[in-house]
Design an enzyme around this catalytic site. Structure first.
Site, PDB file in Angstrom:
ATOM      1  N   SER A  13      12.144 -36.222 -14.809  1.00 38.41           N
ATOM      2  CA  SER A  13      13.748 -36.918 -15.607  1.00 38.41           C
ATOM      3  C   SER A  13      13.111 -38.379 -15.679  1.00 38.41           C
ATOM      4  O   SER A  13      14.333 -39.146 -15.408  1.00 38.41           O
ATOM      5  CB  SER A  13      14.406 -36.598 -15.253  1.00 38.41           C
ATOM      6  OG  SER A  13      14.495 -36.474 -13.624  1.00 38.41           O
TER       7      SER A  13
ATOM      8  N   GLY B 141      11.919 -55.324 -13.591  1.00 36.57           N
ATOM      9  CA  GLY B 141      12.369 -55.022 -15.014  1.00 36.57           C
ATOM     10  C   GLY B 141      11.386 -54.622 -15.527  1.00 36.57           C
ATOM     11  O   GLY B 141      10.769 -53.703 -15.110  1.00 36.57           O
TER      12      GLY B 141
ATOM     13  N   GLU C 191       6.978 -63.284 -12.796  1.00 38.45           N
ATOM     14  CA  GLU C 191       6.531 -61.843 -12.071  1.00 38.45           C
ATOM     15  C   GLU C 191       4.933 -61.915 -11.385  1.00 38.45           C
ATOM     16  O   GLU C 191       4.026 -62.390 -12.465  1.00 38.45           O
ATOM     17  CB  GLU C 191       6.896 -60.062 -11.636  1.00 38.45           C
ATOM     18  CG  GLU C 191       8.718 -60.343 -11.262  1.00 38.45           C
ATOM     19  CD  GLU C 191       8.801 -58.505 -11.928  1.00 38.45           C
ATOM     20  OE1 GLU C 191       7.599 -57.705 -12.357  1.00 38.45           O
ATOM     21  OE2 GLU C 191      10.176 -58.394 -11.705  1.00 38.45           O
TER      22      GLU C 191
ATOM     23  N   ASP D  49       3.641 -33.562  -7.125  1.00 33.87           N
ATOM     24  CA  ASP D  49       3.552 -32.166  -7.829  1.00 33.87           C
ATOM     25  C   ASP D  49       2.714 -31.733  -9.006  1.00 33.87           C
ATOM     26  O   ASP D  49       2.325 -30.481  -9.461  1.00 33.87           O
ATOM     27  CB  ASP D  49       4.739 -32.040  -7.619  1.00 33.87           C
ATOM     28  CG  ASP D  49       6.005 -31.782  -6.335  1.00 33.87           C
ATOM     29  OD1 ASP D  49       4.974 -31.701  -5.782  1.00 33.87           O
ATOM     30  OD2 ASP D  49       6.888 -32.204  -6.090  1.00 33.87           O
TER      31      ASP D  49
ATOM     32  N   HIS E  75       3.437 -52.073  -2.461  1.00 36.29           N
ATOM     33  CA  HIS E  75       4.228 -53.838  -3.221  1.00 36.29           C
ATOM     34  C   HIS E  75       4.111 -54.624  -1.806  1.00 36.29           C
ATOM     35  O   HIS E  75       4.857 -53.910  -0.771  1.00 36.29           O
ATOM     36  CB  HIS E  75       5.705 -52.707  -3.192  1.00 36.29           C
ATOM     37  CG  HIS E  75       6.378 -53.984  -4.426  1.00 36.29           C
ATOM     38  ND1 HIS E  75       7.739 -54.993  -3.481  1.00 36.29           N
ATOM     39  CD2 HIS E  75       6.799 -53.815  -5.472  1.00 36.29           C
ATOM     40  CE1 HIS E  75       7.833 -55.692  -4.259  1.00 36.29           C
ATOM     41  NE2 HIS E  75       7.127 -55.145  -5.092  1.00 36.29           N
TER      42      HIS E  75
ATOM     43  N   ARG F 222      -0.451 -58.709  -7.626  1.00 39.28           N
ATOM     44  CA  ARG F 222       0.105 -57.631  -6.251  1.00 39.28           C
ATOM     45  C   ARG F 222      -0.544 -57.044  -5.465  1.00 39.28           C
ATOM     46  O   ARG F 222      -0.573 -57.418  -4.019  1.00 39.28           O
ATOM     47  CB  ARG F 222       0.753 -56.481  -6.608  1.00 39.28           C
ATOM     48  CG  ARG F 222       2.347 -56.317  -6.861  1.00 39.28           C
ATOM     49  CD  ARG F 222       3.097 -55.242  -6.971  1.00 39.28           C
ATOM     50  NE  ARG F 222       4.290 -55.138  -7.282  1.00 39.28           N
ATOM     51  CZ  ARG F 222       4.837 -54.585  -8.721  1.00 39.28           C
ATOM     52  NH1 ARG F 222       4.232 -53.887  -8.951  1.00 39.28           N
ATOM     53  NH2 ARG F 222       5.974 -55.202  -9.341  1.00 39.28           N
TER      54      ARG F 222
ATOM     55  N   HIS G 172       3.907 -47.607  -3.561  1.00 39.05           N
ATOM     56  CA  HIS G 172       4.570 -48.401  -4.638  1.00 39.05           C
ATOM     57  C   HIS G 172       4.072 -47.429  -5.549  1.00 39.05           C
ATOM     58  O   HIS G 172       5.047 -46.929  -6.969  1.00 39.05           O
ATOM     59  CB  HIS G 172       4.712 -49.715  -4.475  1.00 39.05           C
ATOM     60  CG  HIS G 172       5.207 -49.637  -5.771  1.00 39.05           C
ATOM     61  ND1 HIS G 172       7.397 -49.897  -5.611  1.00 39.05           N
ATOM     62  CD2 HIS G 172       5.646 -50.972  -6.908  1.00 39.05           C
ATOM     63  CE1 HIS G 172       7.559 -50.316  -6.869  1.00 39.05           C
ATOM     64  NE2 HIS G 172       6.938 -50.840  -7.623  1.00 39.05           N
TER      65      HIS G 172
ATOM     66  N   GLU H 296       3.726 -42.573 -15.031  1.00 38.23           N
ATOM     67  CA  GLU H 296       2.897 -42.709 -13.592  1.00 38.23           C
ATOM     68  C   GLU H 296       2.055 -41.506 -12.870  1.00 38.23           C
ATOM     69  O   GLU H 296       0.878 -41.617 -12.706  1.00 38.23           O
ATOM     70  CB  GLU H 296       3.453 -42.694 -12.387  1.00 38.23           C
ATOM     71  CG  GLU H 296       2.712 -43.673 -11.334  1.00 38.23           C
ATOM     72  CD  GLU H 296       3.892 -43.771 -10.173  1.00 38.23           C
ATOM     73  OE1 GLU H 296       5.378 -43.741 -10.252  1.00 38.23           O
ATOM     74  OE2 GLU H 296       3.537 -43.350  -8.654  1.00 38.23           O
TER      75      GLU H 296
ATOM     76  N   ARG I  69      -1.794 -52.742 -10.849  1.00 37.86           N
ATOM     77  CA  ARG I  69      -1.181 -53.080 -12.434  1.00 37.86           C
ATOM     78  C   ARG I  69      -0.347 -53.921 -11.988  1.00 37.86           C
ATOM     79  O   ARG I  69      -0.160 -54.835 -11.212  1.00 37.86           O
ATOM     80  CB  ARG I  69      -0.070 -51.453 -12.029  1.00 37.86           C
ATOM     81  CG  ARG I  69       1.446 -52.256 -13.716  1.00 37.86           C
ATOM     82  CD  ARG I  69       1.895 -50.800 -12.912  1.00 37.86           C
ATOM     83  NE  ARG I  69       2.628 -50.177 -12.280  1.00 37.86           N
ATOM     84  CZ  ARG I  69       4.114 -51.146 -11.606  1.00 37.86           C
ATOM     85  NH1 ARG I  69       4.482 -51.751 -12.722  1.00 37.86           N
ATOM     86  NH2 ARG I  69       4.779 -51.293 -10.575  1.00 37.86           N
TER      87      ARG I  69
HETATM   88  C1  SIN Z   1       9.584 -54.430  -8.465  1.00 38.96           C
HETATM   89  O1  SIN Z   1      11.179 -54.974  -9.125  1.00 38.96           O
HETATM   90  O2  SIN Z   1       9.650 -55.650  -7.356  1.00 38.96           O
HETATM   91  C2  SIN Z   1       9.131 -53.591  -9.121  1.00 38.96           C
HETATM   92  C3  SIN Z   1       8.959 -53.733 -10.321  1.00 38.96           C
HETATM   93  C4  SIN Z   1       7.214 -53.266 -10.421  1.00 38.96           C
HETATM   94  O3  SIN Z   1       6.874 -52.085 -10.339  1.00 38.96           O
HETATM   95  O4  SIN Z   1       6.614 -53.497 -11.987  1.00 38.96           O
END
Ligand code: SIN
Length: 535
Positions: A16, A52, A116, A214, A235, A281, A342, A366, A377
């Site tokens: 969900s 976002g 970002e 799962d 992350h 990242r 993450h 995911e 990613r």
């Molecule tokens: C974050 O707010 O850093 C996570 C967003 C994401 O994983 O793309």
């Protein structure tokens, strides 16, 4: 079947988050939909999303630029067709969200965009400051409540996929699930797994406790191809505050100028990458890991003290108040941060319409792997992926499943053997085993890996295969551990096979990327073993 309640529906969705709920709304135009979810509707990784959703909306930005940034972050492994679909269809899907009532943050009459890691410009839409996930889930849930064709069954745990030899074809025709003590066989024309990744296999994670792989494990048991499992994204910045769970400090905090400092107070990211704190990242996470190790402590500092408290409270209300409760004032104090598991780039292999390698079985979000994220990613591409590829599923289902006679003859359905033998399940606690397994994964199959450590995890898994006991006796907790061990094993096997470093997969014993592995994906299948493919 006597002991099991049978429920017929056209489409059964597991999960969900944004992918599950958006698929449900789209499929409800074609037939009756049931969504099953392990906890309640408000608990998913989507609800935890802060930063976002990335999409081209600003003047001067282009899908080509978003495409290039995604490909660059993906480190030579992205499925380019999937990336093009995601970045081109994304803005239209976001408009659909807006029409449904999702309210993004504005500055004046313009969307308030942020930047970002890995993005060459500002293109991240956010909502309620740092609570975009809650905004999206609340709006989608309201739409579901009034749709009239969708039922949501909460606290319902997916056990197994049900198979049928319908028309001599091996196909998925439903799921076996459990709500408390009640077993249910959901029979459906198509099953869509939107059950998330598996970051709970690591002891340091930003994910919801429910994310134990799962769906991926059940798909593997049902014979589906599972791809790119060696690519788990850490992350860079989660709050380091043991023994509490890691709390995400959104990348957008660095997007708004936050910098990373080592023990001596020196800013170190410019030494690692020209984009400094806004590098992709994998690069920032490994740099933090390195600096923390050099400093002989498990964290570095995040510094946002350049901002006024009024700005921080408005822009990051959730992060500000959570840190404040823990005695950290973002406007005055340094924040201890460390990388945490993450997001899984791998998962159930699907085509560009969510179709898995087993008939009747689809996946999105995911849980799925189209290869769109490659080896790493790009920040804020996950909600976008969930939206775009779940939106495409009905197109394929309409074409593929329209001739499925429904409901199918019960005799066609193969129930897992254990169902008929089911007895009251055990109430053993698996806490210690679970902890031991997660620590092993973190130490030996986490940010840095090498053959010896990976093999030792496989040995541990082999020795401990029996700890969960028999499936017919398993509580939900035992089932979760079994699933975590399955996806952990897939992660380790793929990590051993990929003898190079690429994106989030870093092997100390093969520390460079190899041209031989460029564009190659590892596919694991219960029946046919492993295969390396080019998309
Ligand atoms: C974050 O707010 O850093 C996570 C967003 C994401 O994983 O793309």
């Amino acid at each position: 079947m006597e002991k099991i309640k049978e429920i017929n529906t056209d489409y059964l969705i597991v999960g969900s988050g944004i992918a599950g709920l958006f698929t449900a709304l789209n499929l409800s135009r074609l037939g009756k939909v049931i969504v099953i979810t392990k906890k309640d509707l408000s608990e998913s990784n989507t609800s935890l999303a802060q930063g976002g959703i990335a999409a081209v909306s600003a003047e001067g930005d282009s899908w080509e630029s978003h495409f290039e940034d995604t490909i660059r972050a993906g480190a030579g492994l992205c499925n380019k067709k999937a990336v093009e679909i995601m970045v081109r269809e994304g803005p239209g899907r976001i408009n659909e969200l807006m029409k449904m009532g999702v309210s993004f943050d504005y500055k004046g009459d313009q969307l308030d965009l942020t930047r970002e890691g890995g993005h060459s410009r500002k293109r991240i839409l956010h909502a309620r400051g740092d609570r975009i996930g809650v905004e999206i889930i609340e709006v989608l849930s309201e739409k579901i409540a009034v749709s009239g064709n969708i039922e949501v069954h909460e606290n319902t745990f997916l056990l197994e996929l049900l198979k049928s030899n319908y028309k001599d074809e091996d196909r998925v025709c439903g799921v076996l699930a459990r709500t408390g003590n009640l077993f249910r066989a959901y029979i459906a024309r198509a099953v869509i797994l939107a059950s998330g990744g598996c970051s709970m296999i690591y002891s340091n994670t930003t994910n919801s406790r429910a994310i134990t792989g799962d769906g991926i494990a059940a798909a593997y048991r049902a014979g589906a191809d599972i791809m790119d499992m060696e690519f788990e994204q850490f992350h860079p910045t989660a709050l380091y505050n043991p023994p509490e769970p890691f709390f995400l400090i959104s990348e957008s905090v660095r997007g708004e100028g936050g910098i990373l400092l080592n023990k001596k107070g020196k800013r170190f990211m410019p030494d690692y990458h020209p984009m400094a704190e806004l590098a992709p990242r994998d690069i920032v996470a490994r740099a933090i890991y390195n600096e923390a190790r050099k400093d002989s402590r498990p964290y570095v500092w995040l510094d946002v003290r350049k901002h006024e408290v009024s700005f921080l409270k408005k822009r990051f209300p959730l992060i500000y108040s959570t840190l404040k409760e823990k005695g950290i004032d973002m406007a005055k104090d340094l924040i201890p941060v460390a990388p945490a598991a993450h997001y899984l780039m791998g998962g159930i292999r699907t085509d560009l319409y969510g179709r898995s390698s087993v008939k009747g079985l689809y996946a999105c979000g995911e849980a799925a792997c189209t290869g769109v994220h490659g080896a790493n990613r790009l920040a804020s591409n996950s909600l976008l992926e969930g939206l775009v590829f779940s939106g495409r599923i009905p197109l394929r289902i309409l074409a593929e499943e329209k001739d499925v006679r429904f409901p199918m003859d019960r005799l066609d359905i193969e129930l897992p053997e254990f169902v008929t033998a089911f007895q009251a399940y055990n109430t053993l606690s698996f806490d210690e085993d679970r902890q031991e397994f997660r620590e092993k994964m973190t130490e030996r199959a986490g940010i840095e890996r090498e053959a010896g450590g990976l093999i030792s995890v496989l040995d541990w898994l082999e020795k401990n295969r029996g700890i969960c006991g028999k499936r017919e006796k398993l509580s939900d907790e035992g089932y979760e551990l079994m699933n975590m061990m399955t996806v952990g094993e897939l992660t380790v096997r793929a990590s051993l096979l990929r003898e190079e470093s690429r994106g989030c997969h870093y092997r100390k014993d093969f520390s460079e990327s190899s041209a031989d592995w460029e564009n190659k994906h590892i596919v694991l299948n219960k029946n046919s073993g492993s295969e390396v493919i080019v998309l």
